[in-house]
Scaffold this motif. Structure first.
Motif, PDB file in Angstrom:
ATOM      1  N   GLU A   1       0.814  -1.216   0.000  1.00  0.00           N
ATOM      2  CA  GLU A   1       0.000   0.000   0.000  1.00  0.00           C
ATOM      3  C   GLU A   1       0.850   1.270   0.000  1.00  0.00           C
ATOM      4  OE1 GLU A   1      -2.828  -0.461   3.162  1.00  0.00           O
ATOM      5  OE2 GLU A   1      -3.860  -2.118   2.152  1.00  0.00           O
ATOM      6  N   LYS A   2       2.097   1.159   0.437  1.00  0.00           N
ATOM      7  CA  LYS A   2       3.009   2.298   0.395  1.00  0.00           C
ATOM      8  C   LYS A   2       3.673   2.425  -0.969  1.00  0.00           C
ATOM      9  CE  LYS A   2       7.149   4.225   2.649  1.00  0.00           C
ATOM     10  NZ  LYS A   2       8.175   4.011   3.703  1.00  0.00           N
ATOM     11  N   THR A   3       3.947   1.308  -1.622  1.00  0.00           N
ATOM     12  CA  THR A   3       4.722   1.299  -2.857  1.00  0.00           C
ATOM     13  C   THR A   3       3.865   1.481  -4.098  1.00  0.00           C
ATOM     14  OG1 THR A   3       6.275  -0.227  -1.778  1.00  0.00           O
ATOM     15  CG2 THR A   3       6.431  -0.016  -4.174  1.00  0.00           C
ATOM     16  N   TYR A   4       2.657   0.927  -4.077  1.00  0.00           N
ATOM     17  CA  TYR A   4       1.814   0.919  -5.267  1.00  0.00           C
ATOM     18  C   TYR A   4       0.570   1.792  -5.064  1.00  0.00           C
ATOM     19  CZ  TYR A   4       4.796  -2.940  -6.647  1.00  0.00           C
ATOM     20  OH  TYR A   4       5.893  -3.704  -6.982  1.00  0.00           O
ATOM     21  N   ARG A   5      -0.038   2.188  -6.164  1.00  0.00           N
ATOM     22  CA  ARG A   5      -1.247   3.004  -6.121  1.00  0.00           C
ATOM     23  C   ARG A   5      -2.450   2.072  -5.912  1.00  0.00           C
ATOM     24  NH1 ARG A   5       1.092   4.602 -10.859  1.00  0.00           N
ATOM     25  NH2 ARG A   5      -0.759   3.971 -12.034  1.00  0.00           N
ATOM     26  N   THR A   6      -2.810   1.891  -4.668  1.00  0.00           N
ATOM     27  CA  THR A   6      -3.840   0.909  -4.324  1.00  0.00           C
ATOM     28  C   THR A   6      -5.085   1.578  -3.763  1.00  0.00           C
ATOM     29  OG1 THR A   6      -2.960   0.647  -2.082  1.00  0.00           O
ATOM     30  CG2 THR A   6      -2.070  -0.801  -3.778  1.00  0.00           C
ATOM     31  N   LEU A   7      -6.205   0.917  -3.986  1.00  0.00           N
ATOM     32  CA  LEU A   7      -7.459   1.263  -3.323  1.00  0.00           C
ATOM     33  C   LEU A   7      -7.529   0.424  -2.057  1.00  0.00           C
ATOM     34  CD1 LEU A   7      -9.724   1.221  -6.509  1.00  0.00           C
ATOM     35  CD2 LEU A   7      -8.982   3.251  -5.233  1.00  0.00           C
ATOM     36  N   ASN A   8      -7.611   1.060  -0.911  1.00  0.00           N
ATOM     37  CA  ASN A   8      -7.341   0.365   0.348  1.00  0.00           C
ATOM     38  C   ASN A   8      -8.570   0.088   1.218  1.00  0.00           C
ATOM     39  OD1 ASN A   8      -4.617   0.354  -0.312  1.00  0.00           O
ATOM     40  ND2 ASN A   8      -4.239   2.324   0.656  1.00  0.00           N
ATOM     41  N   LYS A   9      -9.723   0.029   0.600  1.00  0.00           N
ATOM     42  CA  LYS A   9     -10.911  -0.343   1.352  1.00  0.00           C
ATOM     43  C   LYS A   9     -11.208  -1.828   1.125  1.00  0.00           C
ATOM     44  CE  LYS A   9     -13.003   4.252   1.402  1.00  0.00           C
ATOM     45  NZ  LYS A   9     -14.212   5.061   1.083  1.00  0.00           N
ATOM     46  N   PRO A  10     -11.925  -2.491   2.048  1.00  0.00           N
ATOM     47  CA  PRO A  10     -12.176  -3.928   1.917  1.00  0.00           C
ATOM     48  C   PRO A  10     -12.887  -4.320   0.624  1.00  0.00           C
ATOM     49  CG  PRO A  10     -13.478  -2.953   3.704  1.00  0.00           C
ATOM     50  CD  PRO A  10     -12.468  -1.945   3.301  1.00  0.00           C
TER      51      PRO A  10
ATOM     52  N   PRO B   1     -12.125 -10.501   9.392  1.00  0.00           N
ATOM     53  CA  PRO B   1     -13.150 -10.468   8.332  1.00  0.00           C
ATOM     54  C   PRO B   1     -13.343  -9.090   7.726  1.00  0.00           C
ATOM     55  CG  PRO B   1     -14.180 -10.564  10.497  1.00  0.00           C
ATOM     56  CD  PRO B   1     -12.711 -10.775  10.711  1.00  0.00           C
ATOM     57  N   GLU B   2     -12.856  -8.062   8.414  1.00  0.00           N
ATOM     58  CA  GLU B   2     -13.057  -6.691   7.951  1.00  0.00           C
ATOM     59  C   GLU B   2     -12.115  -6.291   6.821  1.00  0.00           C
ATOM     60  OE1 GLU B   2      -9.632  -6.490  10.757  1.00  0.00           O
ATOM     61  OE2 GLU B   2     -11.529  -7.595  10.698  1.00  0.00           O
ATOM     62  N   LEU B   3     -11.103  -7.115   6.513  1.00  0.00           N
ATOM     63  CA  LEU B   3     -10.077  -6.708   5.562  1.00  0.00           C
ATOM     64  C   LEU B   3     -10.400  -7.017   4.108  1.00  0.00           C
ATOM     65  CD1 LEU B   3      -6.799  -7.704   7.469  1.00  0.00           C
ATOM     66  CD2 LEU B   3      -7.793  -5.423   7.181  1.00  0.00           C
ATOM     67  N   PHE B   4     -11.041  -8.149   3.847  1.00  0.00           N
ATOM     68  CA  PHE B   4     -11.238  -8.609   2.471  1.00  0.00           C
ATOM     69  C   PHE B   4     -12.717  -8.911   2.220  1.00  0.00           C
ATOM     70  CE2 PHE B   4      -6.955  -9.760   3.771  1.00  0.00           C
ATOM     71  CZ  PHE B   4      -6.180  -9.289   2.725  1.00  0.00           C
ATOM     72  N   ASN B   5     -13.296  -8.270   1.199  1.00  0.00           N
ATOM     73  CA  ASN B   5     -14.686  -8.562   0.847  1.00  0.00           C
ATOM     74  C   ASN B   5     -14.807  -9.693  -0.162  1.00  0.00           C
ATOM     75  OD1 ASN B   5     -15.473  -6.544   2.546  1.00  0.00           O
ATOM     76  ND2 ASN B   5     -16.664  -5.391   1.026  1.00  0.00           N
ATOM     77  N   TYR B   6     -13.676 -10.083  -0.749  1.00  0.00           N
ATOM     78  CA  TYR B   6     -13.670 -11.179  -1.728  1.00  0.00           C
ATOM     79  C   TYR B   6     -12.712 -12.259  -1.235  1.00  0.00           C
ATOM     80  CZ  TYR B   6     -15.850  -7.716  -4.806  1.00  0.00           C
ATOM     81  OH  TYR B   6     -16.691  -6.776  -5.342  1.00  0.00           O
ATOM     82  N   VAL B   7     -13.212 -13.492  -1.144  1.00  0.00           N
ATOM     83  CA  VAL B   7     -12.428 -14.597  -0.590  1.00  0.00           C
ATOM     84  C   VAL B   7     -12.547 -15.808  -1.512  1.00  0.00           C
ATOM     85  CG1 VAL B   7     -12.170 -16.187   1.351  1.00  0.00           C
ATOM     86  CG2 VAL B   7     -12.763 -13.789   1.777  1.00  0.00           C
ATOM     87  N   GLY B   8     -11.415 -16.488  -1.760  1.00  0.00           N
ATOM     88  CA  GLY B   8     -11.416 -17.702  -2.572  1.00  0.00           C
ATOM     89  C   GLY B   8     -10.586 -18.794  -1.922  1.00  0.00           C
ATOM     90  N   VAL B   9     -11.150 -19.989  -1.855  1.00  0.00           N
ATOM     91  CA  VAL B   9     -10.471 -21.138  -1.238  1.00  0.00           C
ATOM     92  C   VAL B   9     -10.428 -22.260  -2.264  1.00  0.00           C
ATOM     93  CG1 VAL B   9     -10.502 -22.806   0.647  1.00  0.00           C
ATOM     94  CG2 VAL B   9     -11.298 -20.458   1.045  1.00  0.00           C
ATOM     95  N   PHE B  10      -9.222 -22.610  -2.727  1.00  0.00           N
ATOM     96  CA  PHE B  10      -9.043 -23.639  -3.740  1.00  0.00           C
ATOM     97  C   PHE B  10      -8.442 -24.898  -3.110  1.00  0.00           C
ATOM     98  CE2 PHE B  10      -7.726 -19.881  -6.725  1.00  0.00           C
ATOM     99  CZ  PHE B  10      -9.004 -19.344  -6.612  1.00  0.00           C
ATOM    100  N   SER B  11      -9.119 -26.029  -3.254  1.00  0.00           N
ATOM    101  CA  SER B  11      -8.576 -27.328  -2.827  1.00  0.00           C
ATOM    102  C   SER B  11      -8.046 -27.275  -1.402  1.00  0.00           C
ATOM    103  CB  SER B  11      -7.446 -27.776  -3.763  1.00  0.00           C
ATOM    104  OG  SER B  11      -7.898 -27.861  -5.084  1.00  0.00           O
ATOM    105  N   SER B  12      -8.885 -26.869  -0.476  1.00  0.00           N
ATOM    106  CA  SER B  12      -8.382 -26.664   0.874  1.00  0.00           C
ATOM    107  C   SER B  12      -9.480 -26.836   1.917  1.00  0.00           C
ATOM    108  CB  SER B  12      -7.763 -25.262   0.983  1.00  0.00           C
ATOM    109  OG  SER B  12      -7.058 -25.114   2.187  1.00  0.00           O
ATOM    110  N   GLY B  13      -9.135 -26.479   3.146  1.00  0.00           N
ATOM    111  CA  GLY B  13     -10.036 -26.572   4.280  1.00  0.00           C
ATOM    112  C   GLY B  13      -9.216 -26.444   5.550  1.00  0.00           C
ATOM    113  N   PHE B  14      -9.857 -26.616   6.681  1.00  0.00           N
ATOM    114  CA  PHE B  14      -9.134 -26.694   7.945  1.00  0.00           C
ATOM    115  C   PHE B  14      -8.590 -28.107   8.057  1.00  0.00           C
ATOM    116  CE2 PHE B  14     -12.305 -23.318   9.014  1.00  0.00           C
ATOM    117  CZ  PHE B  14     -11.385 -22.282   9.157  1.00  0.00           C
ATOM    118  N   PHE B  15      -7.255 -28.245   8.140  1.00  0.00           N
ATOM    119  CA  PHE B  15      -6.617 -29.549   8.097  1.00  0.00           C
ATOM    120  C   PHE B  15      -6.385 -30.129   9.489  1.00  0.00           C
ATOM    121  CE2 PHE B  15      -4.745 -27.503   4.174  1.00  0.00           C
ATOM    122  CZ  PHE B  15      -5.575 -28.181   3.295  1.00  0.00           C
TER     123      PHE B  15
END
Length: 380
Positions: free
Chosen positions: A252-261, A284-298
């Motif tokens: 967020e310091k180096t690149y021109r980013t939009l920093n809302k969730p 949960p407040e950080l990311f509004n988009y979440v993706g889980v590929f081939s995973s779970g709680f192990f």
């Protein structure tokens, strides 16, 4: 005259040395080609190993981890023919008399934290989404940064969309995590993330974005055998701390980013999917988009998850804060049991998600496809 004599003497000496040097005998290895992709999509794997007694090859070209035996001919060349294979990129590894061996005729490799694998391409229209097409391309940079969490320099790969350097616009950010055994180069090399996203943007299927591919592999303490539950928990917590305290601030310091969730996405495969779940359930407040590929709680984390993440699991506002919670896995994936237990936990607490079950197993063949489907859903 003296100069001519010296030149003549030097020539005679060199000629004598060449005459005395033993001539190298040609071998079948001189003209060997591996892998050799045939018109019918079968692939020949070959290696010259005249003194070997057993050679096998394994890779994601089969639905199982069972190795395939190579056959030796009278000239000392071991070979096997695979397929026909569906057009895609495949990884494979040779085993020569029990020793893991890279194919010496194939310079294309996938790097990991402790080993390498060869990569082969079976071309066809099915791979168009991941190819280096004639479209505008973004850039993928190796970025080194000081990690206060680990007290060392660390590296991440960062993709910027075509045109990033020519403007001053700000971009949404997608944090993309690799699996165990890989490093931050995995998604850009064998995962072909840069090409996939370039092609999606060019087709108008995805928005321009910054993609951050950090190293999810934490330094392991000295040990023998597989890490125990306590070590795994510590690795999980270290990654979460480094992502939040080091990686994200640098980006967020180096690149021109939009920093809302609503302008941040997080996804990962296998170990990276577990890390994604952990961060999603603790922040949960950080990311509004979440993706889980081939995973779970192990392993033990399945049993402890309901307690560890109780606050978020029981928060009725969780669903309102997520524009996308996307879960995908192959029906033959060896982590399917963990995946099902994780989904059962989410169902129990009324956590909403989208679920996709495909063919295939725990392979990059699936993960590239998942990325191709996930990215167009972001930042809409």
């Amino acid at each position: 005259m003296r100069r001519i004599s010296l030149t003549l003497c030097a020539s005679l000496i060199v000629s004598g040395l060449l005459a005395q040097a033993p001539r190298r005998q040609p071998t079948p290895n001189d003209t060997l080609k591996s892998p050799r992709v045939m018109d019918d999509k079968r692939v020949a794997i070959q290696i010259y190993a005249p003194k070997a007694s057993e050679v096998t090859v394994s890779g994601d070209f089969t639905g199982t981890n069972k190795p395939v035996n190579l056959t030796k001919n009278d000239l000392g060349v071991w070979s096997t023919t695979l397929g026909p294979l569906r057009p895609d990129y495949y990884t494979y590894t040779l085993m020569v008399d029990g020793v893991r061996t890279a194919d010496p005729k194939n310079p294309v490799i996938k790097q990991g934290i402790s080993s390498i694998e060869n990569v082969m391409s079976v071309p066809g229209p099915e791979t168009a989404f991941e190819e280096n097409e004639m479209v505008p391309h973004g850039e993928v940079r190796e970025v080194w940064y000081p990690s206060s969490t680990l007290d060392m320099m660390r590296r991440m790969h960062v993709y910027t969309s075509p045109g990033y350097d020519k403007g001053n616009a700000k971009y949404p950010v997608f944090y993309l995590l690799h699996g165990a055994g890989d490093d931050d180069s995995g998604w850009n090399s064998i995962g072909r993330a840069g090409f996939i996203i370039d092609n999606l943007i060019a087709a108008g299927k995805a928005k321009p974005m910054i993609v951050v591919m950090p190293s999810g592999s934490m330094p392991l303490p000295p040990q023998t055998g597989m890490p125990n539950g306590q070590t795994m928990n510590r690795m999980r917590d270290l990654f979460s701390a480094e992502l939040l305290k080091d990686v994200m601030p640098v980006v967020e310091k180096t690149y021109r980013t939009l920093n809302k969730p609503e302008n941040r996405a997080l996804a990962g495969l296998s170990m990276g999917g577990f890390q994604t779940l952990d961060i999603t359930m603790t922040h949960p407040e950080l990311f509004n988009y979440v993706g889980v590929f081939s995973s779970g709680f192990f392993g033990a984390t399945v049993d402890e998850a309901e307690t560890k993440y109780a606050k978020v699991l029981n928060d009725p506002s969780f669903n309102k804060g997520k524009k996308l919670f996307w879960v995908a896995i192959g029906k033959d994936d060896f982590v399917m049991d963990a995946n099902k237990k994780t989904l059962a936990l989410l169902d129990k607490h009324n956590i909403k998600y989208q679920y996709k079950e495909t063919s295939g197993g725990h392979t990059w063949i699936n993960w590239r496809q998942y990325l191709n489907e996930y990215v167009p859903l972001l930042f809409n």
